[in-house]
Scaffold this motif. Structure first.
Motif, PDB file in Angstrom:
ATOM      1  N   PRO A   7      37.014  65.895  -5.054  1.00  0.00           N
ATOM      2  CA  PRO A   7      38.050  65.998  -5.733  1.00  0.00           C
ATOM      3  C   PRO A   7      38.819  64.942  -6.596  1.00  0.00           C
ATOM      4  CG  PRO A   7      38.405  65.824  -3.370  1.00  0.00           C
ATOM      5  CD  PRO A   7      36.828  65.979  -3.623  1.00  0.00           C
ATOM      6  N   PRO A   8      39.269  65.227  -7.659  1.00  0.00           N
ATOM      7  CA  PRO A   8      39.649  64.149  -8.558  1.00  0.00           C
ATOM      8  C   PRO A   8      40.696  63.206  -7.929  1.00  0.00           C
ATOM      9  CG  PRO A   8      39.997  66.228  -9.638  1.00  0.00           C
ATOM     10  CD  PRO A   8      39.748  66.868  -8.388  1.00  0.00           C
ATOM     11  N   ILE A   9      40.654  61.919  -8.301  1.00  0.00           N
ATOM     12  CA  ILE A   9      41.435  61.066  -7.706  1.00  0.00           C
ATOM     13  C   ILE A   9      42.779  61.097  -8.597  1.00  0.00           C
ATOM     14  CG2 ILE A   9      42.065  58.312  -7.679  1.00  0.00           C
ATOM     15  CD1 ILE A   9      38.674  58.081  -8.052  1.00  0.00           C
ATOM     16  N   PRO A  10      43.886  61.264  -7.649  1.00  0.00           N
ATOM     17  CA  PRO A  10      45.274  61.383  -8.104  1.00  0.00           C
ATOM     18  C   PRO A  10      45.638  59.918  -8.653  1.00  0.00           C
ATOM     19  CG  PRO A  10      45.380  61.565  -5.824  1.00  0.00           C
ATOM     20  CD  PRO A  10      43.819  61.356  -6.116  1.00  0.00           C
ATOM     21  N   HIS A  31      38.643  62.189 -18.314  1.00  0.00           N
ATOM     22  CA  HIS A  31      37.722  61.999 -17.332  1.00  0.00           C
ATOM     23  C   HIS A  31      37.987  63.079 -16.244  1.00  0.00           C
ATOM     24  CE1 HIS A  31      34.911  60.563 -14.166  1.00  0.00           C
ATOM     25  NE2 HIS A  31      34.373  59.689 -15.111  1.00  0.00           N
ATOM     26  N   PRO A  32      36.803  63.852 -15.792  1.00  0.00           N
ATOM     27  CA  PRO A  32      36.973  64.962 -14.770  1.00  0.00           C
ATOM     28  C   PRO A  32      37.345  64.570 -13.527  1.00  0.00           C
ATOM     29  CG  PRO A  32      34.810  64.872 -15.498  1.00  0.00           C
ATOM     30  CD  PRO A  32      35.615  63.781 -16.315  1.00  0.00           C
ATOM     31  N   GLY A  33      37.107  63.062 -13.251  1.00  0.00           N
ATOM     32  CA  GLY A  33      37.240  62.667 -11.973  1.00  0.00           C
ATOM     33  C   GLY A  33      38.566  62.169 -11.617  1.00  0.00           C
ATOM     34  N   LEU A  34      39.370  62.250 -12.664  1.00  0.00           N
ATOM     35  CA  LEU A  34      40.855  61.759 -12.623  1.00  0.00           C
ATOM     36  C   LEU A  34      41.821  62.958 -12.434  1.00  0.00           C
ATOM     37  CD1 LEU A  34      40.691  58.500 -14.829  1.00  0.00           C
ATOM     38  CD2 LEU A  34      40.624  58.654 -12.110  1.00  0.00           C
ATOM     39  N   ASP A  35      42.862  62.904 -11.825  1.00  0.00           N
ATOM     40  CA  ASP A  35      44.117  63.788 -11.962  1.00  0.00           C
ATOM     41  C   ASP A  35      45.259  63.015 -12.351  1.00  0.00           C
ATOM     42  OD1 ASP A  35      45.976  65.801 -11.719  1.00  0.00           O
ATOM     43  OD2 ASP A  35      46.028  65.607  -9.442  1.00  0.00           O
ATOM     44  N   ALA A 120      55.034  63.485  -3.530  1.00  0.00           N
ATOM     45  CA  ALA A 120      54.710  64.990  -3.558  1.00  0.00           C
ATOM     46  C   ALA A 120      53.040  65.035  -3.743  1.00  0.00           C
ATOM     47  CB  ALA A 120      55.125  65.467  -4.708  1.00  0.00           C
ATOM     48  N   SER A 121      52.469  64.034  -3.662  1.00  0.00           N
ATOM     49  CA  SER A 121      50.917  64.264  -4.040  1.00  0.00           C
ATOM     50  C   SER A 121      50.287  64.444  -2.481  1.00  0.00           C
ATOM     51  CB  SER A 121      50.202  62.797  -4.527  1.00  0.00           C
ATOM     52  OG  SER A 121      48.798  63.043  -4.593  1.00  0.00           O
ATOM     53  N   PRO A 122      49.337  65.534  -2.586  1.00  0.00           N
ATOM     54  CA  PRO A 122      48.609  65.910  -1.419  1.00  0.00           C
ATOM     55  C   PRO A 122      47.777  64.730  -0.857  1.00  0.00           C
ATOM     56  CG  PRO A 122      47.793  67.212  -3.208  1.00  0.00           C
ATOM     57  CD  PRO A 122      48.918  66.475  -3.723  1.00  0.00           C
ATOM     58  N   ARG A 123      47.290  63.817  -1.672  1.00  0.00           N
ATOM     59  CA  ARG A 123      46.518  62.856  -1.377  1.00  0.00           C
ATOM     60  C   ARG A 123      47.182  61.517  -1.904  1.00  0.00           C
ATOM     61  NH1 ARG A 123      41.259  63.368  -4.513  1.00  0.00           N
ATOM     62  NH2 ARG A 123      40.691  61.472  -3.270  1.00  0.00           N
ATOM     63  N   PRO A 124      47.049  60.314  -1.199  1.00  0.00           N
ATOM     64  CA  PRO A 124      47.491  59.020  -1.705  1.00  0.00           C
ATOM     65  C   PRO A 124      47.205  58.729  -3.017  1.00  0.00           C
ATOM     66  CG  PRO A 124      46.401  58.813   0.635  1.00  0.00           C
ATOM     67  CD  PRO A 124      46.085  60.172   0.049  1.00  0.00           C
ATOM     68  N   VAL A 125      47.879  58.238  -4.095  1.00  0.00           N
ATOM     69  CA  VAL A 125      47.834  57.909  -5.206  1.00  0.00           C
ATOM     70  C   VAL A 125      47.584  56.791  -5.657  1.00  0.00           C
ATOM     71  CG1 VAL A 125      49.285  57.827  -7.370  1.00  0.00           C
ATOM     72  CG2 VAL A 125      49.811  59.922  -6.026  1.00  0.00           C
ATOM     73  N   THR A 126      46.536  56.487  -6.507  1.00  0.00           N
ATOM     74  CA  THR A 126      46.115  55.247  -7.176  1.00  0.00           C
ATOM     75  C   THR A 126      47.096  54.978  -8.347  1.00  0.00           C
ATOM     76  OG1 THR A 126      43.873  55.551  -6.242  1.00  0.00           O
ATOM     77  CG2 THR A 126      44.155  53.921  -8.212  1.00  0.00           C
ATOM     78  N   LEU A 127      47.924  53.992  -8.281  1.00  0.00           N
ATOM     79  CA  LEU A 127      48.787  53.411  -9.305  1.00  0.00           C
ATOM     80  C   LEU A 127      47.825  52.416 -10.277  1.00  0.00           C
ATOM     81  CD1 LEU A 127      51.884  52.168  -7.997  1.00  0.00           C
ATOM     82  CD2 LEU A 127      51.347  54.403  -8.960  1.00  0.00           C
ATOM     83  N   ILE A 128      47.792  52.852 -11.455  1.00  0.00           N
ATOM     84  CA  ILE A 128      47.247  51.799 -12.615  1.00  0.00           C
ATOM     85  C   ILE A 128      48.372  51.417 -13.589  1.00  0.00           C
ATOM     86  CG2 ILE A 128      45.263  51.833 -14.209  1.00  0.00           C
ATOM     87  CD1 ILE A 128      44.275  54.235 -12.989  1.00  0.00           C
ATOM     88  N   PRO A 129      48.940  50.242 -13.127  1.00  0.00           N
ATOM     89  CA  PRO A 129      49.868  49.273 -14.241  1.00  0.00           C
ATOM     90  C   PRO A 129      49.013  48.645 -15.169  1.00  0.00           C
ATOM     91  CG  PRO A 129      50.431  49.037 -11.883  1.00  0.00           C
ATOM     92  CD  PRO A 129      49.018  49.430 -11.952  1.00  0.00           C
TER      93      PRO A 129
END
Length: 324
Positions: A7-10, A31-35, A120-129
């Motif tokens: 699954p893509p990384i949120p 990139h298909p690996g990112l949501d 709201a994300s079903p999976r923990p989110v990666t923040l990219i500041p």
């Protein structure tokens, strides 16, 4: 491409678009690996209204889906706004004369959007500041409960060695040092993609020129942005192109492309020549200060990027944009 399986990384990007922020957005969309769940905007490279305009323009040029974009802080927590238009052009996007976007920002502020999307994300989110950290600091102080929904924060900022805003301070941290200090209290894993690796990932001149000649608008835009980000002399007719902030997004997709070390990091907040410096403690043992004055309060441990596989990230960036 790395992370294309599973699954893509949120992810949520916080930016001050910005030439290299634009390069990062073009990569993240493709990139298909990112949501890419949202993009939030903050003052930095240009004023926040220009940042919103530039962000919407890039997403439109990239053919992105319906990704919400929100306007955030107009100024740092304490300091006045100090833009980098001398680097990024008067419009913040290299003065390329791009058409105004037809997209519009959402009707909530950046902090509200960040909270909403994280929870709201079903999976923990990666923040990219990839910008001054004002929005992120406000989020963490107003809504500390969001930490449970954050997998990791991978931020472009700081420097182990040499700064660019000052001899020791990198622009994003220098622009709002208090916000950067708050980031380090997030209570989630943090990766610092600083100037030490940021400045090294350069797309060869031949690739830049190939992109500039493309019939695809997004590829042509990438080529023009890369040409503007020439780290050498601006008059070179065939410049190389630094991907800049996009390297932090590459590091989310392909963390093995950087060499990190878990180290204590703090931000200098005192007035004077060190304000905004990220102090990274690489010593193998305590020094005389700790011996004579006692150990200071434990500093946040951060995965600090110390090296980068340049060829790997260049190939990843180009393959993603060109759909190879």
């Amino acid at each position: 491409m790395t992370n294309a399986e599973g699954p893509p990384i949120p992810v949520i990007i916080d930016c001050d678009t910005g030439v290299d922020d634009a390069l990062a957005l073009l990569f993240a969309v493709r990139h298909p690996g990112l949501d890419l769940r949202a993009v939030t905007c903050v003052a930095g490279n240009t004023d926040v209204f220009g940042v919103v305009r530039n962000t919407l323009t890039v997403l439109e040029q990239a053919g992105a889906g319906d990704i919400p974009v929100a306007r955030g802080a107009e100024r740092p927590l304490i300091e006045a706004v100090r833009t980098a238009r001398h680097v990024h052009g008067q419009d913040g996007m290299g003065d390329l004369g791009l058409p105004a976007p037809t997209r519009r920002a959402v009707d909530v502020d950046a902090v509200t959007l960040l909270r909403r999307e994280i929870l709201a994300s079903p999976r923990p989110v990666t923040l990219i500041p990839m910008a001054p950290l004002t929005n992120i600091a406000l989020l963490l102080r107003l809504y500390p409960e969001v930490a449970r929904g954050i997998e990791r924060i991978v931020f472009m900022g700081g420097a182990v060695a040499t700064g660019n805003a000052t001899p020791v301070a990198e622009f994003n941290v220098w622009h709002d040092p208090e916000a950067a200090a708050i980031l380090l209290t997030a209570g989630v894993p943090i990766t610092m993609y600083g100037l030490d690796v940021f400045q090294r990932v350069l797309v060869p001149a031949a690739d830049v020129q190939r992109l500039r000649r493309s019939s695809e608008p997004r590829l042509r835009l990438a080529g023009e942005l890369l040409a503007h980000r020439d780290p050498a002399t601006s008059g070179d007719p065939t410049p190389t192109g630094g991907i800049g902030d996009a390297g932090a997004v590459c590091a989310v997709v392909d963390p093995a492309g950087i060499t990190t070390r878990l180290l204590p990091v703090e931000v200098s907040l005192a007035p004077g020549p060190t304000r905004g410096q990220t102090i990274v403690d690489r010593r193998p043992r305590p020094g005389e200060s700790e011996i004579h004055e006692g150990r200071r309060e434990q500093q946040q441990l951060v995965d600090v990027a110390l090296d980068v596989d340049v060829d790997r990230f260049v190939k990843l960036y180009l393959a993603t944009l060109e759909g190879v």
